[in-house]
Every structure is written in structure tokens, then in C-alpha cells.
Design a protein around this motif. Structure first.
Motif, short mmCIF file in Angstrom:
data_model
loop_
_atom_site.label_atom_id
_atom_site.label_comp_id
_atom_site.label_asym_id
_atom_site.label_seq_id
_atom_site.Cartn_x
_atom_site.Cartn_y
_atom_site.Cartn_z
N HIS A 42 0.84 -1.19 0.00
CA HIS A 42 0.00 0.00 0.00
C HIS A 42 0.88 1.24 0.00
CE1 HIS A 42 -3.47 -2.41 0.54
NE2 HIS A 42 -3.23 -2.76 1.78
N VAL A 45 2.32 4.84 0.95
CA VAL A 45 2.48 5.55 2.22
C VAL A 45 2.73 7.02 1.92
CG1 VAL A 45 3.85 5.74 4.33
CG2 VAL A 45 3.43 3.49 3.31
N LEU A 46 2.00 7.89 2.58
CA LEU A 46 2.21 9.33 2.40
C LEU A 46 3.48 9.74 3.13
CD1 LEU A 46 0.89 12.00 1.29
CD2 LEU A 46 0.07 12.35 3.62
N LEU A 47 4.43 10.31 2.39
CA LEU A 47 5.68 10.73 3.02
C LEU A 47 5.65 12.18 3.46
CD1 LEU A 47 8.27 9.07 0.59
CD2 LEU A 47 7.34 8.18 2.72
N VAL A 55 0.06 -2.51 24.63
CA VAL A 55 1.40 -2.17 24.13
C VAL A 55 1.35 -0.89 23.32
CG1 VAL A 55 3.24 -2.95 22.59
CG2 VAL A 55 2.11 -4.57 24.11
N ARG A 80 -1.73 8.48 17.68
CA ARG A 80 -1.21 7.43 18.56
C ARG A 80 -1.40 7.86 20.01
NH1 ARG A 80 5.01 5.42 19.08
NH2 ARG A 80 4.59 3.37 19.94
N PHE A 121 -3.28 -2.89 20.84
CA PHE A 121 -2.44 -4.08 20.87
C PHE A 121 -2.29 -4.57 22.31
CE2 PHE A 121 -1.42 -2.50 16.74
CZ PHE A 121 -1.12 -3.64 16.00
N ASP A 135 -0.69 -7.32 23.05
CA ASP A 135 0.75 -7.59 23.04
C ASP A 135 1.24 -7.33 21.61
OD1 ASP A 135 0.18 -9.87 21.48
OD2 ASP A 135 0.03 -11.15 23.25
N ASP A 136 2.42 -7.81 21.27
CA ASP A 136 2.95 -7.49 19.95
C ASP A 136 2.03 -7.92 18.82
OD1 ASP A 136 5.24 -6.19 20.58
OD2 ASP A 136 6.48 -7.99 20.69
N PHE A 137 1.33 -9.05 19.02
CA PHE A 137 0.60 -9.65 17.90
C PHE A 137 -0.90 -9.69 18.07
CE2 PHE A 137 4.83 -11.67 18.26
CZ PHE A 137 5.40 -11.14 17.10
N LYS A 196 -4.04 -7.86 18.31
CA LYS A 196 -4.68 -6.55 18.13
C LYS A 196 -6.19 -6.69 18.29
CE LYS A 196 -5.11 -4.34 14.05
NZ LYS A 196 -4.71 -3.54 12.88
N ARG A 201 -14.72 -0.15 17.52
CA ARG A 201 -15.26 0.87 16.63
C ARG A 201 -16.38 1.62 17.32
NH1 ARG A 201 -13.41 -0.53 11.38
NH2 ARG A 201 -12.77 -2.70 11.26
#
Lengths: 544, 220
Positions: free
Chosen positions: A25, A27-29, A480, A499, A528, A530-532, A534, A538
Motif C-alpha cells: 500500500h 504511504v504518504l511521506l 502495548v 497514537r 495491541f 501484546d505485539d501480535f 490486536k 469501533r
């Protein structure tokens, strides 16, 4: 034949995969105007820079009403950039530039960038990095608040001193003079607080103080009612002190000081803490006692300096009698406030708020030590005509001045952080913060719940979102990482991300300045565990 | 036997074709398809760094059913493997009982992180489950100095390769998120992995004719 076809498709797929294994996908820079940019003049061009070549579906600029503005030309693609001319001048205001493009992987990707023309716009980077009070305006806010606290308490305390103490004529004159000056300074600080506070709330740039939005923001917050109450009270005090001791009116002085103190009861963490029926009077008592003590230092020092020793001894004895009750009430009310704000003794040393409060308590205890020495040692010595005691008293009072300055500084610093009690309140809504309106929802995903709240839920202000995560046993869940992605389908807006910053375990704080268009905004919360793992929550949020 | 093999192979081919031409993830596995029940060399690719920061740590979650995982030593990165218990134990090769296995492989503290416009591969070896048609999702997260770039999203509904709408559902999933977990689709191998496991029928399946002398040798 079937086997052949199967192998053919598999081989063809493999061949393609080897040839182009890494589509992604877009990504806007970056963009022009940049996200959160405050422009002096209307932009003439709009550019979105991506990490890969994209095909635009649409690009548009929306104003606060959601209307398309700018009369954009047809878009053009230049390498990885998508650009368009802005043919119509944008009036001063805040705008959202939004895009939807096709990535190289053929999937549409959308996003939005907020910028402003001729006014300040908050820095999202700052907001998300530090959770709110991050603009440079926090320093003027703190300095002004220090002056406001000191001057208001000096003015209100001078009134109480004038009513409750009998001092030599020249000293009484100086009390009235001090009270008038303090009330005048305090009134000015109430006004400045609106501009500084508004600029800070908007996380504005250097010129934000002069923006009508900042003053409107300040007036619309609890600073507005505080000023509307406090300034009349201070004007009454200026009038009362202006009459001098000879025209002293106890009811007018009492009224002025009561109104001035009351102005502190409509704002701040302590006075607005529930239950209001208890906390407002407790904070009022605390303020009255502290005001009396602070305002007494100067006339006491002047008495010790100018009056004869016996007369000074009599005044000190009189003050000591009242101070016993004052200190007692100050101590009790302070203990109630401390207990209410901390929720738990462990928070005294485990939270930012607690540490600041601990510093204030430590200085107060040192001040009590000085006061005890004055009462037990110096006051009896003065009564006995010991001239050396007068000098020692003046020196002691200088230390008390210093301690008071530190205590007020600590009190101001407490207003800049959220107390543990308020964070607990926010778990169940925004009730304890003295903030109005907003929207709350409890969201459930599997065994997790997210208590979501937004305040004020308005297009005209920075919107603070607090989310507290709990498991099915009601225990906080230390996520996390937590992100919110906003979209406003009715306006074709999407991809506004923020965030979260962890406030306490399980509780996250966000600030959003991009919700500038009224409507039913959709929030997707990615949390999250943990790391994985999620969890996605909504909700639809009405923004007015 | 022929029909399931055909379905699996054709479906895998279609998915890989679809994936390659339209929708691979940011992080991805170089092996978008792999034979079930094979000991396989895998490579997880980090396609780019975080926007403003280099990737300085990469974590790969090993899916259930994948055993005997050995991370490859990667120059300039420290490699760690976190374990998880297998309860109840499962039978491994050679009659051994597997009671624990690698849960997460972590590559960290690189001599130089991965910048935004560069990709880097992280290899490991693993025994893939004997589940032809299963889509293995390898959840990954890239860690930067002050941000995370997760590729952990999974389909809400399990993808069934025998579903006639498998391809559409897979593509819809890939298009629904910017953070899909990298995947490998398992297909049924034409033959066992190691030559000494091949039978005459296997040899025949790959077009090899067993000569008389070989037959004699086999008989011996």
C-alpha cells in the motif's frame, strides 16, 4: 490435462510472485502544505508525496463546514507526487486537504492533512508525543497562574487580615495598600489567563495569544467563568481597599474576598472534584486559610520592624491565636484534598501528581516548623521585650516568604498534571474534570472493554480522547500500543490517525485537532494487547 | 487423490497469482506458497523502515502447527527465540514428543537499522504443518526507536481454500487493511521432501521412468 492446468496456474503464479514479490500500500511521506502547517497566505498548490507511484481518485480541500474550497485544477502525477493548483484564495481558517489514491497494489488508500491559513493550528506531532500541554504557551500559563494565585490570595488574605487583626495604624495602611495592588495585579492575571490558556489549549504558535480563537477558547473553558467571577470580586476589593482603613467596611471586604476565592472553585482539579458539595467548601476553607497566612507575612514583618517590641509581641500573640485555628483548618482541608486527589497513598510517590504534591507537603511541613518556632520561642520573647527576637522574627518571616513562594509554585505545577483521582473519574466519563459536553461509550471486543470518552467533541477546539481498557474481571489492561483512525464518510474523509500516550496502566490519552467538520465521525481503535494480539474497537462519535 | 490435489494446487496458484499482481503486504514472506509437511527455508521480508526512523527490531510470530524452527544467524543482528509450551505434546519426527517450540523470533540491535527505502530479509527454517490448503499467517512487527509498524492483521473469518470465493475473500482481506500479516499458502506436495522417501509411483508422477537395473537395485 487437469493436472497440467493446475501446475500451469501454480507455475504462472510463482513466476509472477518472483517477478514482483513486494507490492505494498502507498504511504504518504509528506505534503505541501505540510500537516499542521500554519500559513500566512493561501496556498497556490497542493502536493502529496508518496513512497510509490499512485493513481489519484480524488483530491480536495474542505473547510470547517465540509464544503469543498480552493477550486482545484485537475490533478497531475509527477513521479511519486500528486499535485494540483489551488485556484481560489482560501480565507483565513483551518482546512483539511484529503486524498484517496490507488496504490501500486491496486488498493485504494486515503488520508487527510490539516493546515491553517492566517491562524494557528496545533502541532499534531507535539500533541501525540506528549499528550496535551506541550506548546510553548505552557510557560506563560504557569507564570501567569503563579502571579494569579499569589496576587489573588494576597488580596483576599489582606481583606481577612484587615478584618480579623488589630495592628498599628501605619501597618494597617500598608495592608490596604498591599491589598489594592494585589487585587489589581490579580485582575490583570485573570484576563491574561484567558489568552494564555486559550493559546495553550489550541497548542498554538508564537502569535496564538493574539488570535481571537485563543481568547474564545479560553473564555469557553472554565477559565471564562473563573474570570467572570473573580474580576468583579477583585474590583470590589480594589474599591474597598481604596477607602483606606478609615473607611473600612467589613461586609464589603468579606464579600470581595469571598467572591475572589469563589472564582477558584469553578476551575481546577481539586475544587471540581466530586463530591462537589464537599470539595468546593473544603477548597474554599483551604484558600481562605492560606490567603490569611500569606497576607499576614508582610504586615507582621513590618510590625516587627517598625513597632516597638511590646507592641509587636502583642500583634504576634494575636496572630498566633488565630494561626492555631488557621493552620489546623489548613492542615485538615489539605489532608482531605490530598486524600481525594490521590485515591490511594501509594500514588503519592508513584505518580507525577503525587510527587509534586509530596514536594508541596514537605515545604508546608517545613513552614509549620518555622511557624511553631515563631509561636513557641519568638512570640514569648517579644512579649518579654526581647529586642533581638524582633530581628529573628523578621528573618524567620523571610524564610516563610520563600516557603510560600515554593508552595504556590508547587500548587501551580499541580494544575499542570492530572491527579490520579481525575484519571479514575475519566475511566467512567469526564465528570470529574469539570469539562462539559463530550461523548462517552463503552466498547466491547471479546473479553476486553474500552471506555471511550471525547471532550468537548466539538469542531472549534482540540478534542481530548481518553480510553481505558479493562479485561472481563475489570482489571486495567496495559496495551502495548493504541491508535485511533478517524473517518468522516459523509465528507469522504479518512485516514486521520493518532497514537495514544499512556497516562496510567490501561489508560491512554489522545489529542485531535483535525475533527474540524461537524458530523458523525467514525473512530476505529486499534489496541495491541501484546505485539501480535490486536483488538479493534469501533464507535461513531457525534462532533458538533 | 487427484481431485483434492488439483483443487489445492490450482487455488494456491490462483492466490499467488492474485497476490503477486495485486496485493502483497508490506512485510511479506518470500515463499507465498510452500509444500505442506516440508522442512522449509523461510524468509520474512521487511519492506521498509518506519517513516522517520529505521527499523531496529523485527519480531516474527510462529503460527500454530509449525515446529522445529531454527532462526538463521543474520549478520549485524542479534537473534533470539522465545519459546512456548506445546500442550498436549505432539508427535515429532522419529517418534520424539515435542513439548515446546519457538513462539517468536526476534532480530534486534542491528549494526544499522532498516531505512525507509530499503528492504531486508530475515531467514529461518521450519517444519511446515501437513495441512495442504491452509493459509499460514506469520504475524510480524517492526520496531523503530519511537514507533511500531505492525503487520499482524488476520482475516476475521478463516480463509478456506476449498471455498469457491476463496480468492475474492482473500483479496478483500488484503485490501481491507494496510497491516496484513505476511502469509504462506500450503499446497500438497507432489512427493515427499527427501529422495529416499520417494516410491516408484512418486518417481512416475514426476515423469521419471524406473529402469530395470534400478528395479533390480531396488529389489536388492
Amino acid at each position: 490435462m487437469t493436472r497440467f492446468l493446475a501446475l500451469f496456474f501454480a507455475s504462472l503464479g510463482l513466476a509472477f510472485s518472483l517477478a514482483s514479490p513486494a507490492w505494498s500500500h502507498a504511504v504518504l511521506l509528506g505534503s505541501t502544505p505540510a500537516a499542521e502547517a500554519s500559513l500566512d497566505v493561501s496556498p497556490t498548490e497542493l502536493v502529496f508525496k508518496f513512497n510509490e507511484n499512485v493513481g489519484p481518485i480524488f483530491i480536495k480541500i474542505l473547510d470547517r463546514t465540509g464544503a469543498e474550497v480552493g477550486d482545484l485544477s485537475d490533478w497531475a502525477v509527477d513521479g511519486n507526487d500528486v499535485l494540483t493548483k489551488v485556484n481560489a484564495e482560501l480565507p483565513n481558517g483551518t482546512y483539511i486537504a484529503t486524498y484517496r489514491v490507488i496504490s501500486a497494489d491496486t488498493h485504494p488508500v486515503g488520508g487527510s492533512v490539516v493546515f491553517a491559513v492566517g491562524e494557528a493550528v496545533a502541532s499534531m506531532e507535539n500533541v501525540s508525543a506528549a499528550g496535551g500541554q506541550t506548546s510553548g504557551w505552557v510557560i506563560p500559563v504557569a507564570i501567569n497562574r503563579f502571579l494569579q494565585y499569589g496576587a489573588m490570595m494576597l488580596a483576599a488574605g489582606a481583606a481577612l487580615f484587615a478584618i480579623g487583626m488589630t495592628v498599628p495604624g501605619p501597618v494597617e495602611q500598608s495592608v490596604f495598600k498591599m491589598g489594592r495592588m494585589a487585587a489589581t495585579v490579580a485582575a490583570a492575571t485573570y484576563i491574561l489567563a484567558l489568552g494564555f490558556g486559550g493559546a495553550e489549549m489550541l497548542l498554538g504558535g508564537p502569535s496564538a495569544f493574539f488570535s481571537p480563537d485563543a481568547w474564545s477558547q479560553g473564555l469557553g473553558s472554565t477559565l471564562g467563568p473563573s474570570a467572570l467571577i473573580g474580576i468583579p470580586g477583585l474590583l470590589i476589593l480594589i474599591f474597598a481597599f481604596g477607602k483606606g482603613p478609615e473607611g473600612k467596611s467589613t461586609p464589603v471586604l468579606l464579600l470581595g474576598s469571598a467572591i475572589a476565592v469563589a472564582s477558584f472553585l469553578v476551575t481546577g482539579h481539586a475544587a471540581t472534584a466530586p463530591p462537589a458539595w464537599m470539595m468546593a467548601p473544603v477548597v474554599a476553607v483551604h484558600l481562605f486559610c492560606a490567603s490569611f497566612w500569606i497576607a499576614a507575612l508582610y504586615p507582621l514583618a513590618k510590625t516587627a520592624q517598625d513597632a516597638d517590641v511590646i507592641q509587636a509581641g502583642a500583634v504576634m500573640t494575636q496572630f498566633s491565636d488565630r494561626a492555631v485555628w488557621t493552620v489546623g483548618a489548613l492542615f485538615v482541608s489539605g489532608a482531605v484534598i490530598t486524600w481525594t486527589q490521590l485515591e490511594s497513598p501509594t500514588n503519592l510517590f508513584s505518580t507525577d501528581y503525587g510527587l509534586r504534591l509530596a514536594a508541596k507537603i514537605a515545604i508546608f511541613l517545613a513552614l509549620l516548623g518555622l511557624a511553631a518556632m515563631n509561636k513557641i520561642v519568638l512570640t514569648p520573647a517579644l512579649e518579654k521585650g526581647d529586642a533581638a527576637a524582633s530581628s529573628k522574627l523578621r528573618k524567620s518571616i523571610k524564610f516563610e516568604y520563600a516557603a510560600m513562594v515554593l508552595i504556590i509554585s508547587a500548587a501551580v505545577s499541580l494544575t499542570l498534571v492530572t491527579p490520579p483521582r481525575a484519571t479514575m473519574d475519566m475511566e467512567g466519563g469526564m465528570g470529574g474534570m469539570g469539562m462539559g459536553g463530550g461523548f462517552q461509550a463503552t466498547l466491547t471486543k471479546g473479553k476486553y472493554t474500552a471506555d471511550f470518552s471525547i471532550d468537548p467533541g466539538a469542531t472549534t477546539a482540540s478534542n481530548m480522547v481518553m480510553i481505558t481498557f479493562k479485561d472481563d474481571a475489570g482489571n486495567p489492561v496495559e496495551m502495548v500500543d493504541v491508535n485511533i483512525v478517524w473517518s468522516l464518510p459523509s465528507a469522504g474523509l479518512e485516514g486521520i490517525e493518532g497514537r495514544g500516550e499512556m497516562v496510567t496502566p490501561g489508560m491512554f490519552h489522545f489529542m485531535f485537532d483535525q475533527l474540524i467538520i461537524p458530523g458523525e465521525w467514525e473512530a476505529r481503535i486499534d489496541a495491541f494487547v501484546d505485539d501480535f494480539d490486536k483488538q479493534i474497537f469501533r464507535t461513531t462519535v457525534p462532533v458538533k | 487423490m487427484l481431485k483434492p490435489a488439483f483443487i489445492t494446487t490450482a487455488a494456491v496458484g490462483a492466490v499467488v497469482l492474485m497476490s503477486a499482481t495485486s496485493a502483497s503486504a508490506h512485510n511479506y514472506m518470500t515463499a507465498l506458497r510452500a509444500p505442506a509437511n516440508y522442512m522449509h527455508d523461510m524468509e520474512a521480508r521487511v519492506a521498509h523502515g518506519c517513516l522517520a526512523e529505521d527499523v531496529v527490531e523485527v519480531r516474527v510470530k510462529i503460527p500454530d502447527g509449525v515446529f522445529r524452527v531454527t532462526p538463521m544467524n543474520t549478520r549485524d543482528w542479534e537473534v533470539e527465540a522465545e519459546m512456548r509450551n506445546v500442550d498436549p505434546p505432539v508427535a515429532g519426527d522419529g517418534g520424539r514428543s515435542i513439548t515446546s517450540t519457538v513462539d517468536t523470533i526476534i532480530w534486534k540491535n542491528p549494526a544499522k537499522g532498516i531505512p525507509f527505502n530499503r528492504l531486508e530479509g530475515f531467514k529461518f527454517r521450519a517444519k511446515l504443518p501437513n495441512e495442504p490448503g491452509r493459509v499460514l499467517f506469520w504475524q510480524m512487527v517492526n520496531i523503530c526507536a519511537d514507533s511500531r509498524d505492525p503487520y499482524t492483521d488476520l482475516p476475521e473469518q478463516a480463509l478456506d481454500i476449498k471455498d469457491s470465493e476463496f480468492g475474492e475473500k482473500f483479496e478483500a482481506f488484503m485490501g481491507s487493511t494496510a497491516h496484513p500479516a505476511p502469509y504462506t499458502v500450503l499446497y500438497e506436495a507432489e512427493m515427499p521432501q527427501y529422495p529416499w522417501e520417494w516410491s516408484a509411483e512418486h518417481m512416475k508422477n514426476i515423469g521419471m521412468t524406473v529402469t530395470p537395473s534400478e528395479q533390480t537395485a531396488e529389489a536388492k
